[in-house]
Write a protein that holds these residues in place. Structure first.
Motif, PDB file in Angstrom:
ATOM      1  N   ASP A 155      15.799  13.566  32.317  1.00  0.00           N
ATOM      2  CA  ASP A 155      14.745  14.508  31.935  1.00  0.00           C
ATOM      3  C   ASP A 155      14.977  15.887  32.541  1.00  0.00           C
ATOM      4  N   GLU A 156      15.522  15.898  33.740  1.00  0.00           N
ATOM      5  CA  GLU A 156      15.754  17.149  34.458  1.00  0.00           C
ATOM      6  C   GLU A 156      17.158  17.112  35.048  1.00  0.00           C
ATOM      7  N   VAL A 157      17.969  18.096  34.692  1.00  0.00           N
ATOM      8  CA  VAL A 157      19.311  18.214  35.239  1.00  0.00           C
ATOM      9  C   VAL A 157      19.286  19.255  36.353  1.00  0.00           C
ATOM     10  N   VAL A 158      19.757  18.836  37.527  1.00  0.00           N
ATOM     11  CA  VAL A 158      19.891  19.749  38.664  1.00  0.00           C
ATOM     12  C   VAL A 158      21.388  19.920  38.895  1.00  0.00           C
ATOM     13  N   PRO A 159      21.936  21.056  38.485  1.00  0.00           N
ATOM     14  CA  PRO A 159      23.377  21.251  38.659  1.00  0.00           C
ATOM     15  C   PRO A 159      23.745  21.451  40.126  1.00  0.00           C
ATOM     16  N   CYS A 160      24.940  20.993  40.479  1.00  0.00           N
ATOM     17  CA  CYS A 160      25.454  21.202  41.831  1.00  0.00           C
ATOM     18  C   CYS A 160      26.960  21.373  41.754  1.00  0.00           C
ATOM     19  N   HIS A 161      27.513  21.820  42.847  1.00  0.00           N
ATOM     20  CA  HIS A 161      28.946  22.133  42.871  1.00  0.00           C
ATOM     21  C   HIS A 161      29.826  20.884  42.959  1.00  0.00           C
ATOM     22  N   MET A 200       5.424   6.717  48.133  1.00  0.00           N
ATOM     23  CA  MET A 200       6.717   7.270  47.767  1.00  0.00           C
ATOM     24  C   MET A 200       6.761   7.461  46.266  1.00  0.00           C
ATOM     25  N   GLU A 201       7.210   8.624  45.878  1.00  0.00           N
ATOM     26  CA  GLU A 201       7.238   8.946  44.452  1.00  0.00           C
ATOM     27  C   GLU A 201       8.637   9.160  43.900  1.00  0.00           C
ATOM     28  N   HIS A 202       9.561   9.641  44.731  1.00  0.00           N
ATOM     29  CA  HIS A 202      10.912   9.965  44.282  1.00  0.00           C
ATOM     30  C   HIS A 202      11.911   9.010  44.941  1.00  0.00           C
ATOM     31  N   ILE A 203      12.540   8.194  44.098  1.00  0.00           N
ATOM     32  CA  ILE A 203      13.451   7.162  44.578  1.00  0.00           C
ATOM     33  C   ILE A 203      14.886   7.585  44.275  1.00  0.00           C
ATOM     34  N   GLY A 204      15.654   7.874  45.324  1.00  0.00           N
ATOM     35  CA  GLY A 204      17.067   8.186  45.147  1.00  0.00           C
ATOM     36  C   GLY A 204      17.853   6.912  44.922  1.00  0.00           C
ATOM     37  N   LEU A 205      18.886   7.008  44.117  1.00  0.00           N
ATOM     38  CA  LEU A 205      19.687   5.828  43.801  1.00  0.00           C
ATOM     39  C   LEU A 205      21.165   6.125  43.978  1.00  0.00           C
ATOM     40  N   PHE A 206      21.821   5.253  44.738  1.00  0.00           N
ATOM     41  CA  PHE A 206      23.271   5.260  44.869  1.00  0.00           C
ATOM     42  C   PHE A 206      23.781   3.965  44.239  1.00  0.00           C
ATOM     43  N   CYS A 207      24.808   4.068  43.396  1.00  0.00           N
ATOM     44  CA  CYS A 207      25.367   2.874  42.769  1.00  0.00           C
ATOM     45  C   CYS A 207      26.659   3.217  42.037  1.00  0.00           C
ATOM     46  N   ALA A 208      27.290   2.195  41.492  1.00  0.00           N
ATOM     47  CA  ALA A 208      28.572   2.339  40.808  1.00  0.00           C
ATOM     48  C   ALA A 208      28.429   3.058  39.476  1.00  0.00           C
ATOM     49  N   ALA A 209      29.453   3.840  39.151  1.00  0.00           N
ATOM     50  CA  ALA A 209      29.538   4.480  37.840  1.00  0.00           C
ATOM     51  C   ALA A 209      30.585   3.781  36.972  1.00  0.00           C
ATOM     52  N   SER A 210      31.061   2.647  37.418  1.00  0.00           N
ATOM     53  CA  SER A 210      32.120   1.925  36.716  1.00  0.00           C
ATOM     54  C   SER A 210      31.593   1.185  35.499  1.00  0.00           C
ATOM     55  N   ASP A 211      32.404   1.168  34.454  1.00  0.00           N
ATOM     56  CA  ASP A 211      32.093   0.406  33.243  1.00  0.00           C
ATOM     57  C   ASP A 211      32.903  -0.887  33.164  1.00  0.00           C
ATOM     58  N   ARG A 212      33.452  -1.342  34.292  1.00  0.00           N
ATOM     59  CA  ARG A 212      34.307  -2.533  34.302  1.00  0.00           C
ATOM     60  C   ARG A 212      33.749  -3.660  35.144  1.00  0.00           C
ATOM     61  N   LEU A 213      32.448  -3.734  35.280  1.00  0.00           N
ATOM     62  CA  LEU A 213      31.826  -4.720  36.161  1.00  0.00           C
ATOM     63  C   LEU A 213      31.312  -5.920  35.379  1.00  0.00           C
ATOM     64  N   ARG A 215      25.715  17.198  45.904  1.00  0.00           N
ATOM     65  CA  ARG A 215      24.885  16.181  45.243  1.00  0.00           C
ATOM     66  C   ARG A 215      24.162  15.324  46.274  1.00  0.00           C
ATOM     67  N   LYS A 216      24.880  14.868  47.293  1.00  0.00           N
ATOM     68  CA  LYS A 216      24.233  14.051  48.332  1.00  0.00           C
ATOM     69  C   LYS A 216      23.106  14.819  49.007  1.00  0.00           C
ATOM     70  N   ALA A 217      23.364  16.066  49.369  1.00  0.00           N
ATOM     71  CA  ALA A 217      22.350  16.862  50.071  1.00  0.00           C
ATOM     72  C   ALA A 217      21.108  17.056  49.205  1.00  0.00           C
ATOM     73  N   ILE A 218      21.301  17.338  47.940  1.00  0.00           N
ATOM     74  CA  ILE A 218      20.162  17.543  47.042  1.00  0.00           C
ATOM     75  C   ILE A 218      19.417  16.241  46.813  1.00  0.00           C
ATOM     76  N   MET A 219      20.152  15.153  46.661  1.00  0.00           N
ATOM     77  CA  MET A 219      19.499  13.857  46.477  1.00  0.00           C
ATOM     78  C   MET A 219      18.632  13.499  47.670  1.00  0.00           C
ATOM     79  N   VAL A 220      19.137  13.718  48.877  1.00  0.00           N
ATOM     80  CA  VAL A 220      18.346  13.427  50.066  1.00  0.00           C
ATOM     81  C   VAL A 220      17.108  14.324  50.088  1.00  0.00           C
ATOM     82  N   GLU A 221      17.293  15.585  49.795  1.00  0.00           N
ATOM     83  CA  GLU A 221      16.172  16.527  49.793  1.00  0.00           C
ATOM     84  C   GLU A 221      15.104  16.144  48.779  1.00  0.00           C
ATOM     85  N   ARG A 222      15.518  15.689  47.603  1.00  0.00           N
ATOM     86  CA  ARG A 222      14.578  15.411  46.505  1.00  0.00           C
ATOM     87  C   ARG A 222      14.024  13.996  46.511  1.00  0.00           C
ATOM     88  N   SER A 223      14.495  13.131  47.416  1.00  0.00           N
ATOM     89  CA  SER A 223      14.084  11.726  47.433  1.00  0.00           C
ATOM     90  C   SER A 223      13.245  11.413  48.661  1.00  0.00           C
TER      91      SER A 223
END
Length: 177
Positions: free
Chosen positions: A79-85, A1-14, A90-98
């Motif tokens: 390093d690489e920005v993949v724009p999405c609507h 496996m080379e591409h690791i998708g990551l889901f996590c918090a974007a909060s700065d209050r943890l 974002r979820k669909a692209i992340m699954v595709e790229r991971s």
């Protein structure tokens, strides 16, 4: 496996320990020469993980919804920005790229991402797994609920087909090998 998708918090209050966990995860990915695929935000655990990857020499791909670009909230570690609507894109692209998707502690958005990937796997859209990184027991309650759903017959496909719970760095390494 080379591409690791990551889901996590974007909060700065943890609590600080969660940022430490995300940074350690990033270093783990970067030290192995893997690519991180994540939401591209410059905050919370997302930013800590991306920084960890970059500091360890890894590559970072940010799947960035237009609202983040408009608000100038894109991480400088990408390093690489993949724009999405939007978040669905974002979820669909992340699954595709991971190759696999890892969930660190997070909130409602993280749960949405985890369940979307699991549900799509269970009906055959893909065969990618979600790994709950449960070093601190954060995901234990969710795992109990899923196991109870399985015991009561609400899970039609074995949980192991689409879900792994990694309770140590060694267990995570085994999944990513």
């Amino acid at each position: 496996m080379e591409h690791i998708g990551l889901f996590c918090a974007a909060s700065d209050r943890l609590e600080a320990s969660y940022y430490d966990l995300a940074g350690a995860f990033g270093r783990f990915v970067g030290e192995r020469g893997l690519t991180l695929v994540y939401g591209g935000a410059d905050s919370g655990l997302m930013e800590s993980a991306a920084r960890g990857v970059k500091n360890a020499g890894g590559h970072v791909v940010g799947i960035v919804p237009s609202v983040l670009e408009t608000r100038r909230r894109v991480s400088r570690y990408v390093d690489e920005v993949v724009p999405c609507h939007d978040l669905s894109d974002r979820k669909a692209i992340m699954v595709e790229r991971s190759d696999v998707l890892v969930a660190l502690p997070g909130g409602v958005g993280t749960l949405d991402e985890v369940f979307t990937v699991m549900a799509a796997n269970s009906i055959g859209y893909h065969r990618k797994k979600v790994v709950l990184l449960a070093l601190d027991g954060f995901w234990d309650g969710l795992v109990e609920v899923l196991q109870e759903m399985d015991r009561r017959g609400f899970v039609n496909v074995p949980l192991e087909q689409y879900l792994v719970v990694a309770r140590s760095w060694d267990e995570l390494q085994a999944v990513l090998a």
